[in-house]
Design a protein around this motif. Structure first.
Motif, mmCIF file in Angstrom:
data_model
loop_
_atom_site.group_PDB
_atom_site.id
_atom_site.type_symbol
_atom_site.label_atom_id
_atom_site.label_comp_id
_atom_site.label_asym_id
_atom_site.label_seq_id
_atom_site.Cartn_x
_atom_site.Cartn_y
_atom_site.Cartn_z
ATOM 1 N N LEU A 120 0.865 -1.248 0.076
ATOM 2 C CA LEU A 120 0.018 0.005 -0.023
ATOM 3 C C LEU A 120 0.690 1.270 0.160
ATOM 4 O O LEU A 120 0.379 2.208 -0.721
ATOM 5 C CB LEU A 120 -0.985 0.153 1.090
ATOM 6 C CG LEU A 120 -2.083 -1.141 1.358
ATOM 7 C CD1 LEU A 120 -2.925 -0.820 2.408
ATOM 8 C CD2 LEU A 120 -3.041 -0.923 -0.084
ATOM 9 N N GLY A 121 2.085 1.207 0.910
ATOM 10 C CA GLY A 121 2.849 2.414 0.773
ATOM 11 C C GLY A 121 3.461 2.736 -0.802
ATOM 12 O O GLY A 121 3.417 3.824 -1.018
ATOM 13 N N GLY A 122 3.686 1.759 -1.482
ATOM 14 C CA GLY A 122 4.360 2.038 -2.651
ATOM 15 C C GLY A 122 3.345 2.357 -3.729
ATOM 16 O O GLY A 122 3.560 3.634 -4.362
ATOM 17 N N VAL A 254 -8.568 -7.347 5.854
ATOM 18 C CA VAL A 254 -8.799 -7.466 4.448
ATOM 19 C C VAL A 254 -9.956 -6.572 3.643
ATOM 20 O O VAL A 254 -9.398 -5.881 2.564
ATOM 21 C CB VAL A 254 -8.843 -9.091 4.125
ATOM 22 C CG1 VAL A 254 -9.613 -9.250 2.748
ATOM 23 C CG2 VAL A 254 -7.935 -9.917 4.478
ATOM 24 N N THR A 255 -10.833 -6.344 4.254
ATOM 25 C CA THR A 255 -11.979 -5.701 3.794
ATOM 26 C C THR A 255 -11.420 -4.006 3.760
ATOM 27 O O THR A 255 -11.723 -3.439 2.551
ATOM 28 C CB THR A 255 -13.176 -5.612 4.610
ATOM 29 O OG1 THR A 255 -13.686 -7.014 4.770
ATOM 30 C CG2 THR A 255 -14.213 -4.903 4.108
ATOM 31 N N LEU A 256 -10.872 -3.605 4.875
ATOM 32 C CA LEU A 256 -10.531 -2.111 4.809
ATOM 33 C C LEU A 256 -9.210 -1.921 3.730
ATOM 34 O O LEU A 256 -9.302 -0.652 3.133
ATOM 35 C CB LEU A 256 -9.944 -1.938 5.987
ATOM 36 C CG LEU A 256 -11.207 -1.663 7.177
ATOM 37 C CD1 LEU A 256 -10.499 -1.260 8.612
ATOM 38 C CD2 LEU A 256 -12.184 -0.366 6.812
ATOM 39 N N ILE A 257 -8.430 -2.637 3.494
ATOM 40 C CA ILE A 257 -7.241 -2.767 2.355
ATOM 41 C C ILE A 257 -8.038 -2.852 1.289
ATOM 42 O O ILE A 257 -7.747 -1.975 0.273
ATOM 43 C CB ILE A 257 -6.220 -3.827 2.494
ATOM 44 C CG1 ILE A 257 -5.701 -3.597 3.978
ATOM 45 C CG2 ILE A 257 -5.583 -3.703 1.359
ATOM 46 C CD1 ILE A 257 -4.695 -4.851 3.937
ATOM 47 N N TRP A 258 -9.008 -3.629 0.696
ATOM 48 C CA TRP A 258 -9.759 -3.399 -0.451
ATOM 49 C C TRP A 258 -10.325 -2.040 -0.692
ATOM 50 O O TRP A 258 -10.439 -1.598 -1.783
ATOM 51 C CB TRP A 258 -10.831 -4.867 -0.358
ATOM 52 C CG TRP A 258 -11.519 -4.805 -1.518
ATOM 53 C CD1 TRP A 258 -11.514 -4.383 -2.680
ATOM 54 C CD2 TRP A 258 -13.204 -5.385 -1.424
ATOM 55 N NE1 TRP A 258 -12.729 -4.660 -3.583
ATOM 56 C CE2 TRP A 258 -13.459 -5.219 -2.895
ATOM 57 C CE3 TRP A 258 -13.849 -5.939 -0.561
ATOM 58 C CZ2 TRP A 258 -14.791 -5.461 -3.077
ATOM 59 C CZ3 TRP A 258 -14.884 -6.280 -0.830
ATOM 60 C CH2 TRP A 258 -15.531 -6.264 -2.029
ATOM 61 N N LEU A 259 -11.063 -1.779 0.547
ATOM 62 C CA LEU A 259 -12.004 -0.359 0.262
ATOM 63 C C LEU A 259 -11.051 0.463 -0.052
ATOM 64 O O LEU A 259 -11.129 1.502 -1.018
ATOM 65 C CB LEU A 259 -12.679 -0.102 1.424
ATOM 66 C CG LEU A 259 -14.095 -0.848 1.819
ATOM 67 C CD1 LEU A 259 -14.618 -0.377 3.056
ATOM 68 C CD2 LEU A 259 -15.091 -0.347 0.842
ATOM 69 N N TYR A 260 -9.823 0.611 0.578
ATOM 70 C CA TYR A 260 -8.763 1.876 0.191
ATOM 71 C C TYR A 260 -8.327 1.671 -1.264
ATOM 72 O O TYR A 260 -8.317 2.836 -1.751
ATOM 73 C CB TYR A 260 -7.784 1.354 1.344
ATOM 74 C CG TYR A 260 -6.542 2.654 0.984
ATOM 75 C CD1 TYR A 260 -6.692 3.939 1.445
ATOM 76 C CD2 TYR A 260 -5.239 2.092 0.535
ATOM 77 C CE1 TYR A 260 -5.607 4.634 1.075
ATOM 78 C CE2 TYR A 260 -4.330 3.009 0.239
ATOM 79 C CZ TYR A 260 -4.502 4.415 0.716
ATOM 80 O OH TYR A 260 -3.473 5.078 0.219
ATOM 81 N N VAL A 261 -7.962 0.600 -1.607
ATOM 82 C CA VAL A 261 -7.433 0.532 -2.971
ATOM 83 C C VAL A 261 -8.749 0.959 -4.030
ATOM 84 O O VAL A 261 -8.040 1.668 -4.847
ATOM 85 C CB VAL A 261 -6.984 -0.813 -3.249
ATOM 86 C CG1 VAL A 261 -6.712 -1.024 -4.713
ATOM 87 C CG2 VAL A 261 -5.894 -1.237 -2.225
ATOM 88 N N GLU A 262 -9.783 0.564 -3.489
ATOM 89 C CA GLU A 262 -10.868 0.813 -4.446
ATOM 90 C C GLU A 262 -11.355 2.334 -4.672
ATOM 91 O O GLU A 262 -11.193 3.098 -5.747
ATOM 92 C CB GLU A 262 -12.234 0.375 -4.189
ATOM 93 C CG GLU A 262 -12.100 -1.212 -4.302
ATOM 94 C CD GLU A 262 -12.210 -1.482 -5.860
ATOM 95 O OE1 GLU A 262 -12.541 -0.565 -6.768
ATOM 96 O OE2 GLU A 262 -11.401 -2.673 -6.178
ATOM 97 N N PHE A 263 -11.065 3.049 -3.312
ATOM 98 C CA PHE A 263 -11.275 4.727 -3.126
ATOM 99 C C PHE A 263 -10.086 5.250 -3.898
ATOM 100 O O PHE A 263 -10.211 6.447 -4.533
ATOM 101 C CB PHE A 263 -11.430 4.998 -1.827
ATOM 102 C CG PHE A 263 -12.618 4.879 -1.237
ATOM 103 C CD1 PHE A 263 -13.652 5.723 -1.858
ATOM 104 C CD2 PHE A 263 -13.025 4.116 -0.250
ATOM 105 C CE1 PHE A 263 -15.171 5.446 -1.454
ATOM 106 C CE2 PHE A 263 -14.485 4.045 0.239
ATOM 107 C CZ PHE A 263 -15.389 4.794 -0.282
#
Length: 273
Positions: A120-122, A254-263
């Protein structure tokens, strides 16, 4: 009541609604006098450390630990973005391993959090350089959805259902197929700069397909949070072993990472257009 969509939790009886804990026999010799009973009831309730059972508080602590590890990994790859590829591969492998393990491994879950943080940082650094401001927007939107869904769930306004969960699973399969095809086109199809997001850059009635798919994915992510809350609630009510608090924390992550990438992708497409 909906069943778990998480393979790791689906196989755990304690995470099924209505699978209450087995009754414990009462030893008459342990029943004391009235003053003893009064002191017992006025005393501090036993926590997860004393009972060895899953609690909301303990699951929250484990979730905070995982996000602290994730942020540490993200801080590293923010300055060395090239590490994101390795983080993505390790995160994908450990995500699958943790999902299908019958008993959670705290060490593997923590390593998963670190790997996802590096990933996520990259990608966050890349998006921020190309589309300034999208990272903070994605963070605010992600935790905004989390806060709203948690408040609605806590107040009994939203609940999972078997029918909605079946629809969710079907939609998830379709979304995964679409995502894999899109990634394949972006990697091997030689897309032009006008199609930087692959199929997501294609317009439909003047609207980028990525916006439509992104909103659809956010709605699925919001319902996935409801499922996560339901799983944790069932685990606590059914007195699951304390170690399964890691499963609840892992599911939320897992869900929050997915949401962050989508946003992140959603706001980038909006800014690009």
């Amino acid at each position: 009541m909906a069943s778990s969509n998480n393979p790791a939790l689906r196989r755990i009886p304690a995470f099924r609604a209505g699978a209450g804990a087995a009754p414990q026999p009462v030893d008459p010799t342990t029943v004391g006098s009235a003053p003893d009973l009064e002191a017992l009831f006025q005393g501090r309730s036993a926590g997860s450390a004393e009972t060895g059972r899953m609690t909301y508080e303990d699951t929250v602590v484990k979730t905070v630990i995982l996000f602290a590890v994730l942020l540490a990994g993200a801080a590293v790859s923010w300055f060395v973005p090239a590490l994101a590829v390795g983080g993505a591969i390790v995160g994908l492998v450990l995500g699958l391993v943790n999902s299908f393990k019958r008993r959670p491994s705290p060490a593997l879950i923590v390593i998963y959090a670190a790997a996802q943080g590096v990933f996520l940082g990259g990608i966050s650094r890349f998006f921020e350089l190309v589309y300034p401001g999208v990272v903070i927007q994605a963070i605010i939107a992600t935790f905004g959805v989390f806060g709203v869904m948690l408040a609605l769930f806590a107040n009994g306004k939203v609940r999972a259902s078997s029918r909605l969960t079946k629809i969710f699973m079907g939609a998830m399969i379709g979304y995964l197929v679409y995502s894999l095809v899109n990634v394949g086109l972006m990697v091997f199809g030689g897309v032009s700069s006008s199609l930087a997001f692959g199929l997501n850059s294609v317009t439909f009635m003047g609207i980028p397909l990525g916006l439509i798919v992104g909103v659809f994915a956010v709605l699925m992510g919001a319902y996935s949070l409801v499922l996560d809350f339901e799983f944790i609630k069932n685990g606590v009510n059914n007195r699951a072993p304390r170690v399964y608090g890691w499963s609840g924390a892992f599911g939320l992550m897992v869900t929050l990472i997915w949401l962050y990438v989508e946003f992140l992708r959603l706001f980038a497409i909006l800014q690009r257009n």
